[in-house]
Each structure stands twice: as C-alpha cells, then as structure tokens.
Design a protein around this motif. Sequence first.
Motif, PDB file in Angstrom:
ATOM      1  N   ASN A  74      14.630   4.527  -6.443  1.00 31.27           N
ATOM      2  CA  ASN A  74      15.228   3.497  -5.595  1.00 31.27           C
ATOM      3  C   ASN A  74      14.380   3.156  -4.367  1.00 31.27           C
ATOM      4  OD1 ASN A  74      17.539   2.989  -7.155  1.00 31.27           O
ATOM      5  ND2 ASN A  74      18.579   4.754  -6.287  1.00 31.27           N
ATOM      6  N   LEU A  75      13.287   3.893  -4.159  1.00 34.39           N
ATOM      7  CA  LEU A  75      12.383   3.595  -3.044  1.00 34.39           C
ATOM      8  C   LEU A  75      11.595   2.326  -3.342  1.00 34.39           C
ATOM      9  CD1 LEU A  75      10.811   7.119  -2.325  1.00 34.39           C
ATOM     10  CD2 LEU A  75      12.579   5.941  -0.993  1.00 34.39           C
ATOM     11  N   PRO A  76      11.139   1.614  -2.307  1.00 33.32           N
ATOM     12  CA  PRO A  76      10.232   0.484  -2.540  1.00 33.32           C
ATOM     13  C   PRO A  76       9.003   0.974  -3.322  1.00 33.32           C
ATOM     14  CG  PRO A  76      10.954   0.516  -0.260  1.00 33.32           C
ATOM     15  CD  PRO A  76      11.435   1.792  -0.884  1.00 33.32           C
ATOM     16  N   HIS A  77       8.424   0.103  -4.093  1.00 32.17           N
ATOM     17  CA  HIS A  77       7.312   0.479  -4.976  1.00 32.17           C
ATOM     18  C   HIS A  77       6.182   1.183  -4.231  1.00 32.17           C
ATOM     19  CE1 HIS A  77       4.758   0.403  -8.473  1.00 32.17           C
ATOM     20  NE2 HIS A  77       3.812  -0.227  -7.794  1.00 32.17           N
ATOM     21  N   CYS A  78       5.820   0.667  -3.058  1.00 31.17           N
ATOM     22  CA  CYS A  78       4.687   1.270  -2.350  1.00 31.17           C
ATOM     23  C   CYS A  78       5.005   2.684  -1.880  1.00 31.17           C
ATOM     24  CB  CYS A  78       4.239   0.407  -1.179  1.00 31.17           C
ATOM     25  SG  CYS A  78       5.404   0.352   0.180  1.00 31.17           S
ATOM     26  N   CYS A  79       6.268   2.973  -1.614  1.00 36.38           N
ATOM     27  CA  CYS A  79       6.652   4.309  -1.151  1.00 36.38           C
ATOM     28  C   CYS A  79       6.605   5.329  -2.289  1.00 36.38           C
ATOM     29  CB  CYS A  79       8.047   4.274  -0.536  1.00 36.38           C
ATOM     30  SG  CYS A  79       8.142   3.248   0.952  1.00 36.38           S
ATOM     31  N   GLN A  80       6.487   4.851  -3.502  1.00 37.54           N
ATOM     32  CA  GLN A  80       6.389   5.736  -4.658  1.00 37.54           C
ATOM     33  C   GLN A  80       4.950   6.147  -4.948  1.00 37.54           C
ATOM     34  OE1 GLN A  80       8.263   3.735  -7.944  1.00 37.54           O
ATOM     35  NE2 GLN A  80      10.219   3.565  -6.891  1.00 37.54           N
ATOM     36  N   LYS A  81       3.988   5.538  -4.248  1.00 37.94           N
ATOM     37  CA  LYS A  81       2.571   5.829  -4.482  1.00 37.94           C
ATOM     38  C   LYS A  81       2.101   6.951  -3.566  1.00 37.94           C
ATOM     39  CE  LYS A  81       1.327   1.074  -5.572  1.00 37.94           C
ATOM     40  NZ  LYS A  81       0.482  -0.039  -5.163  1.00 37.94           N
ATOM     41  N   ALA A  82       1.674   8.026  -4.131  1.00 40.73           N
ATOM     42  CA  ALA A  82       1.122   9.126  -3.319  1.00 40.73           C
ATOM     43  C   ALA A  82      -0.195   8.652  -2.723  1.00 40.73           C
ATOM     44  CB  ALA A  82       0.905  10.353  -4.173  1.00 40.73           C
ATOM     45  N   GLY A  83      -0.233   8.604  -1.401  1.00 44.35           N
ATOM     46  CA  GLY A  83      -1.456   8.202  -0.719  1.00 44.35           C
ATOM     47  C   GLY A  83      -1.733   6.707  -0.751  1.00 44.35           C
ATOM     48  N   GLY A  84      -0.768   5.925  -1.269  1.00 45.45           N
ATOM     49  CA  GLY A  84      -0.983   4.491  -1.368  1.00 45.45           C
ATOM     50  C   GLY A  84      -0.723   3.773  -0.068  1.00 45.45           C
ATOM     51  N   ALA A  85      -1.192   2.547   0.018  1.00 38.47           N
ATOM     52  CA  ALA A  85      -0.977   1.737   1.216  1.00 38.47           C
ATOM     53  C   ALA A  85       0.349   0.989   1.073  1.00 38.47           C
ATOM     54  CB  ALA A  85      -2.118   0.749   1.363  1.00 38.47           C
ATOM     55  N   CYS A  86       0.988   0.771   2.183  1.00 36.79           N
ATOM     56  CA  CYS A  86       2.273   0.077   2.187  1.00 36.79           C
ATOM     57  C   CYS A  86       2.069  -1.390   1.851  1.00 36.79           C
ATOM     58  CB  CYS A  86       2.942   0.228   3.549  1.00 36.79           C
ATOM     59  SG  CYS A  86       4.618  -0.406   3.566  1.00 36.79           S
ATOM     60  N   GLU A  87       2.887  -1.902   0.942  1.00 33.70           N
ATOM     61  CA  GLU A  87       2.781  -3.299   0.523  1.00 33.70           C
ATOM     62  C   GLU A  87       3.848  -4.188   1.137  1.00 33.70           C
ATOM     63  OE1 GLU A  87       3.296  -2.754  -3.637  1.00 33.70           O
ATOM     64  OE2 GLU A  87       1.282  -1.971  -3.938  1.00 33.70           O
ATOM     65  N   HIS A  88       4.728  -3.632   1.946  1.00 32.26           N
ATOM     66  CA  HIS A  88       5.800  -4.438   2.517  1.00 32.26           C
ATOM     67  C   HIS A  88       5.925  -4.213   4.009  1.00 32.26           C
ATOM     68  CE1 HIS A  88       7.746  -0.552   1.834  1.00 32.26           C
ATOM     69  NE2 HIS A  88       8.609  -0.876   2.759  1.00 32.26           N
ATOM     70  N   LYS A  89       6.565  -5.121   4.662  1.00 30.78           N
ATOM     71  CA  LYS A  89       6.774  -5.033   6.108  1.00 30.78           C
ATOM     72  C   LYS A  89       8.251  -4.801   6.350  1.00 30.78           C
ATOM     73  CE  LYS A  89       2.539  -6.354   7.060  1.00 30.78           C
ATOM     74  NZ  LYS A  89       1.559  -5.323   7.170  1.00 30.78           N
ATOM     75  N   GLU A  90       8.553  -3.926   7.308  1.00 34.45           N
ATOM     76  CA  GLU A  90       9.964  -3.699   7.704  1.00 34.45           C
ATOM     77  C   GLU A  90      10.090  -3.785   9.180  1.00 34.45           C
ATOM     78  OE1 GLU A  90      12.406  -0.651   6.143  1.00 34.45           O
ATOM     79  OE2 GLU A  90      11.492  -0.800   4.192  1.00 34.45           O
ATOM     80  N   THR A 101       5.726  16.424   3.505  1.00 37.10           N
ATOM     81  CA  THR A 101       6.437  15.433   2.690  1.00 37.10           C
ATOM     82  C   THR A 101       5.444  14.606   1.873  1.00 37.10           C
ATOM     83  OG1 THR A 101       6.319  13.630   4.299  1.00 37.10           O
ATOM     84  CG2 THR A 101       8.144  15.211   4.544  1.00 37.10           C
ATOM     85  N   SER A 102       5.994  13.732   1.043  1.00 33.99           N
ATOM     86  CA  SER A 102       5.162  12.811   0.268  1.00 33.99           C
ATOM     87  C   SER A 102       5.228  11.397   0.840  1.00 33.99           C
ATOM     88  CB  SER A 102       5.619  12.817  -1.195  1.00 33.99           C
ATOM     89  OG  SER A 102       7.003  12.512  -1.301  1.00 33.99           O
ATOM     90  N   ALA A 103       5.620  11.268   2.108  1.00 28.10           N
ATOM     91  CA  ALA A 103       5.722   9.955   2.768  1.00 28.10           C
ATOM     92  C   ALA A 103       4.358   9.288   2.852  1.00 28.10           C
ATOM     93  CB  ALA A 103       6.297  10.138   4.164  1.00 28.10           C
ATOM     94  N   VAL A 104       4.361   7.944   2.763  1.00 31.98           N
ATOM     95  CA  VAL A 104       3.087   7.227   2.806  1.00 31.98           C
ATOM     96  C   VAL A 104       3.019   6.120   3.850  1.00 31.98           C
ATOM     97  CG1 VAL A 104       2.474   7.727   0.408  1.00 31.98           C
ATOM     98  CG2 VAL A 104       3.775   5.654   0.942  1.00 31.98           C
ATOM     99  N   CYS A 105       4.170   5.690   4.392  1.00 27.38           N
ATOM    100  CA  CYS A 105       4.112   4.539   5.308  1.00 27.38           C
ATOM    101  C   CYS A 105       5.212   4.628   6.365  1.00 27.38           C
ATOM    102  CB  CYS A 105       4.249   3.237   4.518  1.00 27.38           C
ATOM    103  SG  CYS A 105       5.876   3.015   3.746  1.00 27.38           S
ATOM    104  N   GLU A 106       5.224   3.635   7.255  1.00 26.33           N
ATOM    105  CA  GLU A 106       6.224   3.584   8.319  1.00 26.33           C
ATOM    106  C   GLU A 106       7.639   3.475   7.757  1.00 26.33           C
ATOM    107  OE1 GLU A 106       6.047   3.980  11.643  1.00 26.33           O
ATOM    108  OE2 GLU A 106       3.900   4.377  11.535  1.00 26.33           O
ATOM    109  N   SER A 107       7.775   2.809   6.638  1.00 28.54           N
ATOM    110  CA  SER A 107       9.088   2.688   6.006  1.00 28.54           C
ATOM    111  C   SER A 107       9.576   4.063   5.548  1.00 28.54           C
ATOM    112  CB  SER A 107       9.008   1.724   4.814  1.00 28.54           C
ATOM    113  OG  SER A 107      10.250   1.637   4.167  1.00 28.54           O
ATOM    114  N   CYS A 108       8.680   4.842   4.984  1.00 30.54           N
ATOM    115  CA  CYS A 108       9.014   6.211   4.568  1.00 30.54           C
ATOM    116  C   CYS A 108       9.429   7.031   5.784  1.00 30.54           C
ATOM    117  CB  CYS A 108       7.820   6.897   3.908  1.00 30.54           C
ATOM    118  SG  CYS A 108       7.198   6.123   2.406  1.00 30.54           S
ATOM    119  N   LYS A 109       8.643   6.912   6.844  1.00 30.90           N
ATOM    120  CA  LYS A 109       8.912   7.639   8.090  1.00 30.90           C
ATOM    121  C   LYS A 109      10.312   7.324   8.597  1.00 30.90           C
ATOM    122  CE  LYS A 109       7.285   7.735  12.944  1.00 30.90           C
ATOM    123  NZ  LYS A 109       7.329   9.129  13.274  1.00 30.90           N
ATOM    124  N   ALA A 110      10.632   6.040   8.685  1.00 31.91           N
ATOM    125  CA  ALA A 110      11.945   5.618   9.186  1.00 31.91           C
ATOM    126  C   ALA A 110      13.069   6.136   8.294  1.00 31.91           C
ATOM    127  CB  ALA A 110      11.997   4.095   9.286  1.00 31.91           C
TER     128      ALA A 110
END
Length: 123
Positions: free
Chosen positions: A107-123, A37-46
């Motif tokens: 419609n994804l949070p901005h950080c989830c749109q970054k390939a390999g980027g760090a998550c900028e939000h907390k969930e 997948t192109s997931a980058v953070c815990e939010s993507c995982k969830a």
Amino acid sequence: MKTQLRFLLAALVIISFGTSFVKAPVKNKTESVNILTSAVCESCKARIEKALKSTDGVIDANLNLNNKKVKVKFNPDKITAGQIRTVIANTGYDADNVRHSETAFNNLPHCCQKAGGACEHKE
C-alpha cells in the motif's frame, strides 16, 4: 514529665503515620532505541514518524534518512523496543531484523517500495 513524654510519643506516632501516605514523585522512565529501517524518502520519514508518535508509550521519533535509522524515545513501562519494531513493520518498512508487513508495504507509494530508490512523488 509523664505528660510531656506522652505528648512527645503521641506526636511522633502521628507524624510517622501521616508521612507514610506521602509519596515522592515518580519520574517517568524513558529509554531510547535506534532502529534501522528501509525508508527511502521524506514521505517514508513522515509516515514512520507519524505512526510511531501516535503509538502509546512513544515519546518522540526522528528518522535520519542519511543512515535510515529512526531514534525512538519511549516509556519502557508502556512499550518495548520489539513492539516499536512491529509498529514500523506494520507501517510497511523493515525494522532491524523485523520484516515489513506485505500488505502495508504493497500500500506504500511505488517509490517507497524501492530499496535505495529516489522518490518519484512530492508530498
């Protein structure tokens, strides 16, 4: 002797007929597939795991963020690996060679749109 033979024959017919309606329990088929997948953070995982687990035929889903692969256990009588990739793509993420839905991606949070980027939000 004839009576005993008739009785035995009748008993065999009844037993044969009766057991034809008894079926052995059928075990549910399960298969597993690993999808990149192109997931980058815990939010993507969830988000991906929730979408998959709510899909008919999917038994379990677990995304490893280290390698970005989601392992999906599923019933092949209800869903195919290709359809599972489509569920992921419709959630906004690439799934192997299936590109994400642009609408879902936007419609994804901005950080989830970054390939390999760090998550900028907390969930």
